[in-house]
Design a protein around this motif. Structure first.
Motif, mmCIF file in Angstrom:
data_model
loop_
_atom_site.group_PDB
_atom_site.id
_atom_site.type_symbol
_atom_site.label_atom_id
_atom_site.label_comp_id
_atom_site.label_asym_id
_atom_site.label_seq_id
_atom_site.Cartn_x
_atom_site.Cartn_y
_atom_site.Cartn_z
ATOM 1 N N ALA A 195 0.830 -1.203 0.000
ATOM 2 C CA ALA A 195 0.000 0.000 0.000
ATOM 3 C C ALA A 195 0.867 1.257 0.000
ATOM 4 C CB ALA A 195 -0.928 -0.015 1.202
ATOM 5 N N LEU A 196 1.883 1.245 0.817
ATOM 6 C CA LEU A 196 2.789 2.410 0.871
ATOM 7 C C LEU A 196 3.490 2.624 -0.465
ATOM 8 C CD1 LEU A 196 4.334 1.839 4.420
ATOM 9 C CD2 LEU A 196 2.758 3.673 3.753
ATOM 10 N N SER A 197 3.874 1.530 -1.130
ATOM 11 C CA SER A 197 4.549 1.661 -2.421
ATOM 12 C C SER A 197 3.625 2.247 -3.476
ATOM 13 C CB SER A 197 5.075 0.299 -2.890
ATOM 14 O OG SER A 197 4.019 -0.531 -3.345
ATOM 15 N N GLU A 198 2.314 2.149 -3.256
ATOM 16 C CA GLU A 198 1.346 2.712 -4.194
ATOM 17 C C GLU A 198 0.895 4.109 -3.780
ATOM 18 O OE1 GLU A 198 -0.415 -1.648 -5.622
ATOM 19 O OE2 GLU A 198 -1.760 -0.202 -4.665
ATOM 20 N N GLU A 199 1.703 4.724 -2.893
ATOM 21 C CA GLU A 199 1.510 6.113 -2.484
ATOM 22 C C GLU A 199 0.215 6.329 -1.721
ATOM 23 O OE1 GLU A 199 1.927 8.141 -6.216
ATOM 24 O OE2 GLU A 199 4.105 8.300 -5.983
ATOM 25 N N ILE A 200 -0.216 5.295 -1.019
ATOM 26 C CA ILE A 200 -1.349 5.436 -0.110
ATOM 27 C C ILE A 200 -0.794 5.943 1.213
ATOM 28 C CG2 ILE A 200 -3.084 4.159 1.213
ATOM 29 C CD1 ILE A 200 -3.296 2.324 -1.301
ATOM 30 N N SER A 201 -1.391 6.965 1.751
ATOM 31 C CA SER A 201 -0.933 7.538 3.020
ATOM 32 C C SER A 201 -1.579 6.783 4.175
ATOM 33 C CB SER A 201 -1.310 9.023 3.083
ATOM 34 O OG SER A 201 -0.985 9.566 4.348
ATOM 35 N N ILE A 202 -0.741 6.209 5.038
ATOM 36 C CA ILE A 202 -1.251 5.480 6.208
ATOM 37 C C ILE A 202 -1.017 6.333 7.438
ATOM 38 C CG2 ILE A 202 -0.998 3.422 7.641
ATOM 39 C CD1 ILE A 202 -0.276 1.859 5.160
ATOM 40 N N ASN A 203 -2.103 6.671 8.083
ATOM 41 C CA ASN A 203 -2.065 7.559 9.258
ATOM 42 C C ASN A 203 -2.421 6.742 10.484
ATOM 43 O OD1 ASN A 203 -2.026 10.425 7.782
ATOM 44 N ND2 ASN A 203 -3.468 9.095 6.699
ATOM 45 N N ASN A 204 -1.446 6.477 11.316
ATOM 46 C CA ASN A 204 -1.635 5.606 12.471
ATOM 47 C C ASN A 204 -2.064 6.385 13.709
ATOM 48 O OD1 ASN A 204 0.905 4.202 10.825
ATOM 49 N ND2 ASN A 204 -0.654 2.768 11.546
ATOM 50 N N SER A 205 -2.779 5.647 14.573
ATOM 51 C CA SER A 205 -3.184 6.157 15.892
ATOM 52 C C SER A 205 -4.149 7.328 15.807
ATOM 53 C CB SER A 205 -1.947 6.532 16.733
ATOM 54 O OG SER A 205 -1.095 5.423 16.886
ATOM 55 N N TRP A 206 -5.093 7.217 14.902
ATOM 56 C CA TRP A 206 -6.163 8.210 14.798
ATOM 57 C C TRP A 206 -7.505 7.480 14.765
ATOM 58 C CZ3 TRP A 206 -5.353 13.282 15.345
ATOM 59 C CH2 TRP A 206 -4.066 13.788 15.110
ATOM 60 N N GLY A 207 -8.471 8.033 15.511
ATOM 61 C CA GLY A 207 -9.801 7.450 15.539
ATOM 62 C C GLY A 207 -10.852 8.440 15.095
ATOM 63 N N PRO A 208 -11.815 8.022 14.237
ATOM 64 C CA PRO A 208 -12.835 8.946 13.739
ATOM 65 C C PRO A 208 -13.815 9.341 14.836
ATOM 66 C CG PRO A 208 -13.363 6.710 13.097
ATOM 67 C CD PRO A 208 -12.022 6.644 13.757
ATOM 68 N N ASP A 210 10.871 -10.610 -7.047
ATOM 69 C CA ASP A 210 11.208 -9.224 -7.332
ATOM 70 C C ASP A 210 10.093 -8.310 -6.837
ATOM 71 O OD1 ASP A 210 13.556 -9.971 -8.530
ATOM 72 O OD2 ASP A 210 12.692 -10.062 -10.554
ATOM 73 N N HIS A 211 10.490 -7.185 -6.304
ATOM 74 C CA HIS A 211 9.514 -6.223 -5.785
ATOM 75 C C HIS A 211 8.684 -5.655 -6.931
ATOM 76 C CE1 HIS A 211 7.796 -3.139 -3.237
ATOM 77 N NE2 HIS A 211 8.175 -2.207 -4.113
ATOM 78 N N VAL A 212 7.377 -5.577 -6.706
ATOM 79 C CA VAL A 212 6.481 -5.002 -7.701
ATOM 80 C C VAL A 212 6.493 -3.483 -7.556
ATOM 81 C CG1 VAL A 212 4.104 -4.877 -8.536
ATOM 82 C CG2 VAL A 212 5.034 -7.056 -7.714
ATOM 83 N N ASP A 213 6.739 -2.799 -8.634
ATOM 84 C CA ASP A 213 6.780 -1.331 -8.624
ATOM 85 C C ASP A 213 5.368 -0.804 -8.349
ATOM 86 O OD1 ASP A 213 6.986 1.366 -9.060
ATOM 87 O OD2 ASP A 213 8.107 1.186 -10.932
ATOM 88 N N GLY A 214 5.233 -0.072 -7.241
ATOM 89 C CA GLY A 214 3.929 0.448 -6.875
ATOM 90 C C GLY A 214 3.334 1.369 -7.909
ATOM 91 N N LYS A 215 4.180 2.150 -8.589
ATOM 92 C CA LYS A 215 3.667 3.067 -9.606
ATOM 93 C C LYS A 215 3.046 2.303 -10.773
ATOM 94 C CE LYS A 215 6.899 6.839 -8.570
ATOM 95 N NZ LYS A 215 7.988 7.706 -9.084
ATOM 96 N N GLU A 216 3.583 1.098 -11.028
ATOM 97 C CA GLU A 216 3.038 0.275 -12.105
ATOM 98 C C GLU A 216 1.799 -0.486 -11.631
ATOM 99 O OE1 GLU A 216 4.389 -3.454 -15.005
ATOM 100 O OE2 GLU A 216 5.820 -2.569 -13.593
ATOM 101 N N SER A 217 1.894 -1.058 -10.425
ATOM 102 C CA SER A 217 0.800 -1.904 -9.947
ATOM 103 C C SER A 217 -0.481 -1.114 -9.737
ATOM 104 C CB SER A 217 1.198 -2.605 -8.652
ATOM 105 O OG SER A 217 1.406 -1.682 -7.597
ATOM 106 N N LYS A 218 -0.377 0.165 -9.321
ATOM 107 C CA LYS A 218 -1.571 0.951 -9.019
ATOM 108 C C LYS A 218 -2.371 1.298 -10.274
ATOM 109 C CE LYS A 218 -0.986 5.294 -7.849
ATOM 110 N NZ LYS A 218 -0.494 6.497 -7.138
ATOM 111 N N GLN A 219 -1.799 0.992 -11.434
ATOM 112 C CA GLN A 219 -2.475 1.313 -12.692
ATOM 113 C C GLN A 219 -3.320 0.154 -13.213
ATOM 114 O OE1 GLN A 219 -2.200 4.424 -13.834
ATOM 115 N NE2 GLN A 219 -0.796 4.878 -12.136
#
Length: 895
Positions: free
Chosen positions: A624-637, A791-800
């Protein structure tokens, strides 16, 4: 009122006299089995018969003072009920009596009409064994019991000391007349409602005079020698072993039984009274620990629980093994018996076995398929996996890898890449040319309905289909696979993979009815009217949970589960703008990564947990991080911000802790530290819930507060006897592999339920595989061969794309990775409890198990066996008397 002549006959067959110390009385099973079926006139003529000495009606008439015509009629009635043998000898019907077991007890219960009319006949047969078993414990030398195990011939072929009388083929080749009948023991168990799931039909082969008797009296049907060999082959293939009547003399017998340890009354001598000498062959099992891979196949097929899984690796301070008592020189009373042997079979030693086998919910023989893969036997490896898991290609892509999490190799460097090895093996299942389709074992007319086509339902359907049942899977969606198809994105599990493994079920004869919602389009009651005899409810946790936040009903707010379903069904292909995902599990990660692929400009994931506490698998987080998803920990809605009924953002507060001191979910927040996040879409992914629809209308099923079903934890049977459940509706949301394991157990229960007289628990193996304590192991001296990686999957490629870009090990990588397995589990044999049947050898694919000759008995003769037994019993008494003081002294020294 006592039938005096019948009581006399019971004593005659027992070779006892009325008034003697051992006489048969009214309450004894020997009388109880004759009383409902033998009249006084029948008993009167039967009393004129002799033990194994054929007499004609004319000869009997002279003794009993009746006409020859009346005598012949009564003798035929006696033979029909099973209280006498009859054969045509020199053109004349001649009759004789035999011993109770193996003899009249089996003959009586194998009269199908009588056992249905008088089920107490089965109870009497059972009671006879319980009466005699304790008396025999320790007092019968090897080879002198009434029944005797004959080893599976392939287990001793080539064994230099084998003799022809130990080979099944000898007895079949020595005879020309054969019959095939139901198993008398299983018939009796069934009559009492105590069947073990091994069915009675077409199990026992009679030969010679016994075959003639069985054919003429309708107890069995005539078969050829070739048919008999095929019955033997199928029995061995299905995990059964052989035993035979043992009082005909050396190298002689009149029957071969195909037995299971959980049903056979003869094998009960070994299991219940821990007295294997009375039935054992001349052989005992030997295990080559270097070859053994602890797959567990031998353990589960062993009829006497002589095999268990243990550990191969050395301990730092190994415990001493206590010497066990044996009936040869020890008083063998109730304290030595195992009355619960049909429910307490152990699969592991107290110290445990390999973690991979133990931690896998389906308890797959992981060491086994790794070893087969190392040998290049990929087809055999696939077959071994599919004995427990019908969907290895699916699991190779989405499994939580519990086996790897506790892999012993991980205590040295890194765990074995078990899942990648499995994925490589399972590639064969994706190609129709190499796909493994198991053989259907039987043929049953019973119709079974599976409600839901997720992993639990499909697994149950698979195993029921192998057993030969008529299975229909009802799925309310237009696509099969349940949450595999609708809840998991294609970039993790492509639909072609799911469909390829579902094709195996089609090949097995499973019928699928998509777009049919049970409870709406058709009811359970209507299905019962269509002669469906059992139901397996496995609809999964299809609904997404909400949090009860202010603003949750706004446009743009959805649960992650609903979002994924729409995407997978092609109902949503565009999600523009800013997306906020709430949740920290694997599903939340799937939701976030899917949102990226359907047009979201940004995706922010907020989770209560810190990064190292997130329930999502670490690899998923990294992807998820490799696909530029921002993970924000320790927050509750805290609430959802809306404008004109549409979402505009989410207010969060800092989460200080998720669990309380007792480990229960009780998050604490710093209300002073907050943040407001803009959002065009909010996807709540904090868990799943049940959506029963109208499925349970007019049902007596009881639900828990979380809407899961109340059911027996071992059999999965609900408060409605014909309904069984599995997967998420039983446990709440879990992984696919857990549901798959439920499916197999559900199939076992349903098989037993729809078959008359079968118990859901007796003879059922509780697969309590437990891992050993790794802290006690000596792990010095092992190499540090690096773990193979893709081999690591390139997040920029996989997110497409929604294609799964993750690769598969090469054959070279598989070979290198399989070498890293420590092989830390091993099967361990209790040679005393082993009866030398050889069933274990038919299941071992690794040449790790063999039979070796340990005794030299060649059978018993009824005319001389009594003297042999008395001599042995007297010697045993002397040994007990001599050894008792020594054992007491040793016990005191130990204390």
């Amino acid at each position: 009122m006592v039938k005096e002549k019948v009581l006399d006959l019971a004593n005659k067959i027992s070779r006892t006299k009325r008034g003697s110390r051992n006489e048969i009385k009214q309450g004894d099973p020997e009388y109880q089995i004759l009383e409902p079926i033998v009249t006084e006139p029948m008993a009167e003529v039967a009393l004129c018969l002799a033990l194994r000495k054929p007499l004609s009606a004319q000869e009997v008439a002279q003794q009993c003072g009746k006409s020859e015509e009346e005598t012949a009629k009564l003798l035929w009635q006696v033979a029909m009920v099973g209280a006498a043998f009859v054969n045509e000898i020199d053109g004349v019907d001649k009759y004789w009596i035999d011993v109770w077991v193996p003899g009249h007890m089996e003959m009586i219960v194998n009269n199908k009409e009588l056992i249905q009319k008088f089920p107490q006949l089965g109870a009497a047969f059972d009671a006879f064994g319980k009466k005699k078993g304790p008396l025999a414990a320790g007092n019968i030398p090897v080879g002198s019991g009434p029944m005797r195990v004959i080893p599976i011939q392939t287990a001793i072929d080539g064994e230099t000391r084998s003799a022809s009388y130990e080979e099944v083929s000898k007895y079949l080749n020595d005879n020309s007349l054969f019959s095939l009948s139901d198993c008398a023991c299983r018939t009796s168990r069934e009559a009492m409602g105590e069947g073990c799931g091994h069915l009675k039909e077409d199990m026992c082969i009679q030969m010679g005079h016994a075959a003639e008797y069985y054919i003429r009296t309708g107890r069995g049907r005539k078969i050829t020698r070739e048919d008999a060999f095929e019955v033997i082959r199928k029995a061995e293939e299905n995990g059964l072993m052989h035993s035979m009547p043992n009082f005909d003399g050396s190298g002689e017998t009149h029957a071969i039984c195909n037995c299971c340890g959980c049903g056979c009354f003869a094998l009960r001598l070994a299991g219940m009274w821990q007295n294997p000498d009375m039935v054992r062959s001349n052989y005992v099992v030997k295990i080559d620990a270097e070859q053994c891979v602890a797959c567990g196949e031998c353990v589960e097929v062993c009829p006497t629980n002589a095999l268990k899984l243990g550990q191969k690796l050395c301990e730092i301070s190994p415990a001493k093994t206590a010497k066990r008592d044996l009936p040869h020189d020890t008083h063998w009373g109730p304290d030595k018996w195992n009355p619960d042997y049909r429910t307490n079979k152990q699969v592991v030693l107290d110290g445990g076995t390999s973690p991979c086998k133990a931690e896998c919910p389906a308890h797959i023989g992981i060491q086994g398929y790794i070893k087969l893969a190392a040998q290049g036997k990929y087809r055999e490896a696939l077959e071994l996996i599919k004995r427990e898991n019908p969907f290895p290609a699916v699991c190779g892509r989405i499994c939580p890898k519990k086996c790897e999490s506790d892999c012993t190799r991980g205590d040295i460097d890194h765990p074995v890449a078990i899942d990648e090895i499995k994925k490589f093996i399972a590639q064969q299942d994706l190609d129709a040319k190499t796909r493994f389709i198991p053989e259907i074992k039987h043929s049953h007319d019973n119709k079974i309905a599976i409600i839901g086509s997720g992993p639990a339902g499909l697994s149950c359907a698979y195993f029921l289909a192998i057993e030969g049942y008529q299975v229909t899977v009802f799925e309310k969606q237009t696509a099969l696979g349940g949450m595999l198809t609708l809840g998991i994105p294609s970039y993790r599990l492509e639909k072609e993979v799911i469909n390829a493994e579902i094709e195996v079920l089609r090949a097995l004869g499973v019928t699928f009815r998509c777009g049919v919602e049970v409870g709406k389009d058709i009811s359970l009651s209507e299905l019962r009217g269509q002669e469906y005899q059992a139901f397996y409810l496995a609809i999964g946790a299809q609904a997404g949970r909400r949090l009860g936040l202010i603003g949750e009903d706004a446009v743009g707010v959805s649960t992650g589960v609903d979002f994924l379903r729409k995407v997978n069904l092609g109902e949503t292909d565009n999600l523009d703008g800013k997306v906020v995902v709430i949740g920290g599990g694997n599903v939340a990660i799937d939701v976030a990564r899917t949102a990226t692929r359907v047009g979201a400009s940004t995706v922010d994931l907020f989770t209560l947990e810190s990064l190292d506490q997130m329930p999502a698998h670490v690899e998923e987080v990294e992807e998820a991080l490799s696909e530029e998803i921002s993970i924000n920990n320790s927050w509750g809605p805290k609430r959802i911000i809306t404008h004109d009924g549409k979402v505009t953002g989410v207010a969060f507060a800092k989460c200080l802790s998720v669990l309380d001191e007792e480990g229960k979910f009780a998050p604490r927040f710093d209300e002073q530290t907050t943040t407001l996040v803009e959002a065009d879409h909010v996807l709540i992914s904090v868990g799943q819930a049940m959506d029963w629809g109208n499925l349970l209308t007019d049902s007596r099923l009881e639900l828990n507060p979380n809407l899961t079903v109340q059911a027996d934890p071992d059999t999965f049977q609900t408060h409605e006897a014909d309904i069984f459940v599995g997967g998420d509706v039983l446990t709440g949301p879990q992984f696919a592999i857990d549901a798959i394991a439920h499916g197999k157990e559900g199939a076992i229960s349903i098989h037993r339920y729809v078959q008359h007289g079968q118990s859901l628990v007796l003879g059922r193996i509780k697969r309590d595989y437990r891992s050993f304590d790794k802290d006690k192991l000596n792990l010095d001296g092992f190499d540090n061969t690096p773990r193979q990686a893709l081999d690591h999957v390139d997040g920029k490629e996989s997110k497409q794309t929604f294609r799964d870009l993750r690769g598969t090990f090469t054959q070279e990588q598989v070979q290198q990775e399989t070498e890293r397995c420590l092989g830390c589990g091993v099967a361990v044999a209790d040679e005393f409890m082993c009866i030398g049947c050889g069933a274990c050898t038919t299941k071992c694919q690794f040449d790790a198990i063999s039979l070796v000759r340990a005794y030299d008995a060649d059978g018993a003769d009824l005319r001389t066996v009594k003297k042999v037994i008395i001599k042995h019993a007297l010697k045993r008494k002397v040994k007990i008397a001599v050894n008792a003081p020594i054992k007491r002294i040793k016990a005191l020294m130990t204390d």
